[in-house]
Design an enzyme around this catalytic site. Structure first.
Site, PDB file in Angstrom:
ATOM      1  N   HIS A 162      -5.740  -8.625  -0.754  1.00  0.00           N
ATOM      2  CA  HIS A 162      -4.571  -8.135  -1.489  1.00  0.00           C
ATOM      3  C   HIS A 162      -4.909  -7.852  -2.957  1.00  0.00           C
ATOM      4  CE1 HIS A 162      -0.606  -7.236  -0.258  1.00  0.00           C
ATOM      5  NE2 HIS A 162       0.012  -8.361  -0.533  1.00  0.00           N
ATOM      6  N   ASP A 185      -4.378  -2.245  -2.103  1.00  0.00           N
ATOM      7  CA  ASP A 185      -4.963  -2.461  -0.784  1.00  0.00           C
ATOM      8  C   ASP A 185      -4.205  -1.649   0.263  1.00  0.00           C
ATOM      9  OD1 ASP A 185      -2.816  -4.401  -1.434  1.00  0.00           O
ATOM     10  OD2 ASP A 185      -3.113  -5.086   0.609  1.00  0.00           O
ATOM     11  N   ASN A 197       4.613  -4.124  -0.023  1.00  0.00           N
ATOM     12  CA  ASN A 197       5.695  -4.693  -0.836  1.00  0.00           C
ATOM     13  C   ASN A 197       5.536  -4.449  -2.331  1.00  0.00           C
ATOM     14  OD1 ASN A 197       7.232  -5.627   1.316  1.00  0.00           O
ATOM     15  ND2 ASN A 197       6.069  -7.524   1.444  1.00  0.00           N
TER      16      ASN A 197
END
Length: 192
Positions: free
Chosen positions: A24, A97, A118
């Site tokens: 991430h 990512d 998100n």
């Protein structure tokens, strides 16, 4: 140069040592690598709930931003920075990512939705505009298990060379976007 809005280069990730080498955080890693190449000693400070470094690159300047809000709240950092610096969406470059790409794949993208990411979702909601640029860095999708566990896991030692190569290409892609434009960068880097 002083009158012209800078590029806002955003690396997405999570703050803290626990997340430093996770999938991430490839956005943070790419921005760090670019800053280290652009200047011998980038000077980071705290502003807009982020780590910030301003770097001159020839006739323009780049404000590098690593939000410290955690991934899901990235917009709380990106949007105030963009507003203060008067950066239009077309000069915001978000490096993140991408689980839908195999590890090592890179693509430059202009605009679009969040694709389930998100960090992008929060930026889109708070910015109210999806026209910002992205560099998508492939971290792969897990064969078994949850995507959330996968992106929060560290890269394995056997993936190190692929990650190093990906970061090197990310540095080149960031440089190309900020100097030559997104179309040139897409033509140069968006290969399968």
């Amino acid at each position: 140069m002083a009158d012209q809005a800078p590029w806002l280069l955003v690396g997405l990730g999570n703050p803290g040592a626990r997340y430093a080498r996770t999938r991430h955080n490839i956005g943070f890693m790419a921005v760090d690598a670019w800053c280290d190449k652009a200047t011998s000693s980038p000077s980071w400070s705290e502003k807009w709930k982020a780590q910030v470094a301003t770097i001159g690159t020839g006739s323009s300047r780049v404000v590098a931003l690593k939000p410290q809000t955690f991934m899901n709240r990235s917009g709380q950092s990106v949007v105030p920075a963009a507003q203060f610096l008067r950066v239009p969406p077309a000069q915001i470059l978000v490096v993140h990512d991408e689980v839908d790409f195999q590890l090592g794949r890179l693509a430059v993208k202009k605009g679009g939705g969040h694709g389930g990411h998100n960090g992008l979702r929060d930026i889109l909601q708070l910015l109210g505009n999806g026209d910002f640029l992205r560099i998508r860095l492939g971290v792969g999708r897990p064969v078994h298990g949850e995507v959330a566990d996968h992106v929060l896991s560290d890269f394995r030692p056997d993936e190190g060379q692929v990650v190093d190569d990906l970061l090197e290409r990310a540095v080149a892609a960031i440089t190309c976007v900020t100097r030559e434009g997104v179309v040139t960068a897409m033509n140069k880097f968006n290969t399968t």
